[in-house]
Design a protein around this motif. Structure first.
Motif, PDB file in Angstrom:
ATOM      1  N   TYR A 105      48.802 -55.026 -90.836  1.00 58.54           N
ATOM      2  CA  TYR A 105      49.502 -55.949 -90.619  1.00 58.54           C
ATOM      3  C   TYR A 105      50.817 -55.421 -89.732  1.00 58.54           C
ATOM      4  O   TYR A 105      51.241 -56.096 -88.872  1.00 58.54           O
ATOM      5  CB  TYR A 105      49.933 -56.501 -92.091  1.00 58.54           C
ATOM      6  CG  TYR A 105      49.162 -57.396 -92.609  1.00 58.54           C
ATOM      7  CD1 TYR A 105      48.602 -58.488 -92.082  1.00 58.54           C
ATOM      8  CD2 TYR A 105      49.133 -57.333 -93.995  1.00 58.54           C
ATOM      9  CE1 TYR A 105      47.878 -59.440 -92.683  1.00 58.54           C
ATOM     10  CE2 TYR A 105      48.116 -58.382 -94.706  1.00 58.54           C
ATOM     11  CZ  TYR A 105      47.755 -59.428 -94.074  1.00 58.54           C
ATOM     12  OH  TYR A 105      46.766 -60.156 -94.702  1.00 58.54           O
TER      13      TYR A 105
ATOM     14  N   GLN B 157      60.985 -53.554 -86.428  1.00 61.38           N
ATOM     15  CA  GLN B 157      61.373 -54.881 -86.767  1.00 61.38           C
ATOM     16  C   GLN B 157      63.032 -54.902 -86.725  1.00 61.38           C
ATOM     17  O   GLN B 157      63.647 -56.041 -86.656  1.00 61.38           O
ATOM     18  CB  GLN B 157      60.837 -55.793 -87.495  1.00 61.38           C
ATOM     19  CG  GLN B 157      59.165 -55.988 -87.195  1.00 61.38           C
ATOM     20  CD  GLN B 157      58.797 -57.043 -88.146  1.00 61.38           C
ATOM     21  OE1 GLN B 157      59.285 -57.622 -89.096  1.00 61.38           O
ATOM     22  NE2 GLN B 157      57.407 -57.092 -87.729  1.00 61.38           N
TER      23      GLN B 157
ATOM     24  N   GLN C 128      54.601 -58.916 -98.240  1.00 62.00           N
ATOM     25  CA  GLN C 128      54.191 -59.737 -99.185  1.00 62.00           C
ATOM     26  C   GLN C 128      52.764 -58.905 -99.962  1.00 62.00           C
ATOM     27  O   GLN C 128      52.681 -58.882-101.297  1.00 62.00           O
ATOM     28  CB  GLN C 128      53.513 -60.883 -98.777  1.00 62.00           C
ATOM     29  CG  GLN C 128      54.322 -62.215 -98.093  1.00 62.00           C
ATOM     30  CD  GLN C 128      53.841 -63.305 -97.579  1.00 62.00           C
ATOM     31  OE1 GLN C 128      52.724 -63.195 -97.290  1.00 62.00           O
ATOM     32  NE2 GLN C 128      54.702 -64.369 -97.826  1.00 62.00           N
TER      33      GLN C 128
ATOM     34  N   HIS D 158      49.978 -55.015 -86.107  1.00 65.90           N
ATOM     35  CA  HIS D 158      49.768 -56.375 -85.379  1.00 65.90           C
ATOM     36  C   HIS D 158      51.105 -57.234 -85.621  1.00 65.90           C
ATOM     37  O   HIS D 158      50.997 -58.557 -85.390  1.00 65.90           O
ATOM     38  CB  HIS D 158      48.517 -57.195 -85.911  1.00 65.90           C
ATOM     39  CG  HIS D 158      47.425 -56.351 -85.656  1.00 65.90           C
ATOM     40  ND1 HIS D 158      46.509 -56.281 -84.279  1.00 65.90           N
ATOM     41  CD2 HIS D 158      46.492 -55.402 -86.048  1.00 65.90           C
ATOM     42  CE1 HIS D 158      45.805 -55.574 -84.022  1.00 65.90           C
ATOM     43  NE2 HIS D 158      45.661 -54.950 -85.163  1.00 65.90           N
ATOM     44  N   TRP D 159      52.063 -56.519 -85.889  1.00 64.16           N
ATOM     45  CA  TRP D 159      53.335 -57.275 -85.840  1.00 64.16           C
ATOM     46  C   TRP D 159      53.415 -58.517 -86.985  1.00 64.16           C
ATOM     47  O   TRP D 159      54.008 -59.512 -86.618  1.00 64.16           O
ATOM     48  CB  TRP D 159      53.914 -57.825 -84.463  1.00 64.16           C
ATOM     49  CG  TRP D 159      54.274 -56.770 -83.399  1.00 64.16           C
ATOM     50  CD1 TRP D 159      53.297 -56.093 -82.781  1.00 64.16           C
ATOM     51  CD2 TRP D 159      55.453 -56.081 -83.480  1.00 64.16           C
ATOM     52  NE1 TRP D 159      53.844 -55.252 -82.249  1.00 64.16           N
ATOM     53  CE2 TRP D 159      55.193 -55.018 -82.424  1.00 64.16           C
ATOM     54  CE3 TRP D 159      56.674 -56.188 -84.043  1.00 64.16           C
ATOM     55  CZ2 TRP D 159      56.251 -54.293 -82.070  1.00 64.16           C
ATOM     56  CZ3 TRP D 159      57.579 -55.373 -83.538  1.00 64.16           C
ATOM     57  CH2 TRP D 159      57.328 -54.299 -82.486  1.00 64.16           C
ATOM     58  N   ARG D 160      52.987 -58.376 -87.969  1.00 67.22           N
ATOM     59  CA  ARG D 160      52.666 -59.378 -89.046  1.00 67.22           C
ATOM     60  C   ARG D 160      53.487 -58.895 -90.395  1.00 67.22           C
ATOM     61  O   ARG D 160      53.067 -58.561 -91.500  1.00 67.22           O
ATOM     62  CB  ARG D 160      51.202 -59.718 -89.329  1.00 67.22           C
ATOM     63  CG  ARG D 160      50.601 -60.531 -88.275  1.00 67.22           C
ATOM     64  CD  ARG D 160      49.195 -60.759 -88.285  1.00 67.22           C
ATOM     65  NE  ARG D 160      48.984 -61.707 -89.428  1.00 67.22           N
ATOM     66  CZ  ARG D 160      47.948 -62.278 -89.854  1.00 67.22           C
ATOM     67  NH1 ARG D 160      46.766 -62.103 -89.341  1.00 67.22           N
ATOM     68  NH2 ARG D 160      47.910 -63.031 -90.615  1.00 67.22           N
ATOM     69  N   GLY D 161      54.839 -58.799 -90.100  1.00 68.39           N
ATOM     70  CA  GLY D 161      55.636 -58.073 -91.160  1.00 68.39           C
ATOM     71  C   GLY D 161      55.873 -58.806 -92.293  1.00 68.39           C
ATOM     72  O   GLY D 161      55.834 -58.271 -93.499  1.00 68.39           O
ATOM     73  N   LYS D 162      55.916 -60.047 -92.372  1.00 63.72           N
ATOM     74  CA  LYS D 162      55.806 -61.001 -93.454  1.00 63.72           C
ATOM     75  C   LYS D 162      54.855 -60.725 -94.484  1.00 63.72           C
ATOM     76  O   LYS D 162      54.910 -60.453 -95.697  1.00 63.72           O
ATOM     77  CB  LYS D 162      56.091 -62.157 -93.039  1.00 63.72           C
ATOM     78  CG  LYS D 162      56.314 -63.262 -94.288  1.00 63.72           C
ATOM     79  CD  LYS D 162      56.358 -64.756 -93.802  1.00 63.72           C
ATOM     80  CE  LYS D 162      56.406 -65.612 -94.975  1.00 63.72           C
ATOM     81  NZ  LYS D 162      56.347 -67.059 -94.491  1.00 63.72           N
ATOM     82  N   GLU D 163      53.493 -60.648 -93.715  1.00 69.17           N
ATOM     83  CA  GLU D 163      52.336 -60.258 -94.525  1.00 69.17           C
ATOM     84  C   GLU D 163      52.140 -58.939 -95.183  1.00 69.17           C
ATOM     85  O   GLU D 163      51.655 -58.715 -96.181  1.00 69.17           O
ATOM     86  CB  GLU D 163      51.094 -60.472 -93.824  1.00 69.17           C
ATOM     87  CG  GLU D 163      50.978 -62.079 -93.419  1.00 69.17           C
ATOM     88  CD  GLU D 163      51.541 -62.456 -91.978  1.00 69.17           C
ATOM     89  OE1 GLU D 163      52.387 -61.834 -91.509  1.00 69.17           O
ATOM     90  OE2 GLU D 163      50.989 -63.562 -91.620  1.00 69.17           O
ATOM     91  N   ALA D 164      52.834 -58.085 -94.432  1.00 66.36           N
ATOM     92  CA  ALA D 164      52.819 -56.628 -94.816  1.00 66.36           C
ATOM     93  C   ALA D 164      53.593 -56.432 -96.165  1.00 66.36           C
ATOM     94  O   ALA D 164      53.251 -55.813 -96.907  1.00 66.36           O
ATOM     95  CB  ALA D 164      53.423 -55.723 -93.924  1.00 66.36           C
TER      96      ALA D 164
END
Length: 71
Positions: free
Chosen positions: A8, A46, A19, A11-17
């Motif tokens: 995550y 970020q 969570q 792949h710049w999916r910080g919110k998911e990381a």
């Protein structure tokens, strides 16, 4: 857990990381150095200083042994 969190982050999916990190704790899985490195990397990339400071305090409070890669 670590592989998913790292993916995550990459792949710049910080919110998911974040969570998944929270879910990890709810499942009573103890984060390790690899987990912390991924989350701190996410905070740095970020520019989320407040979360980075919170994570640093969490690391200190957890009693995890200091390491150059984590410090």
């Amino acid at each position: 857990w670590n592989v998913m969190i790292a993916a995550y982050v990459q792949h710049w999916r910080g919110k998911e990381a974040f969570q998944l990190f929270e879910k990890m704790q709810l499942e009573d899985v103890i984060p390790d150095k690899v987990t912390y490195i991924s989350i701190l990397s996410l905070c740095a990339s970020q520019g989320v200083l407040a979360e980075g400071k919170h994570m640093h305090a969490f690391i200190v409070d957890s009693g995890i042994e200091s390491d150059v890669t984590v410090a």
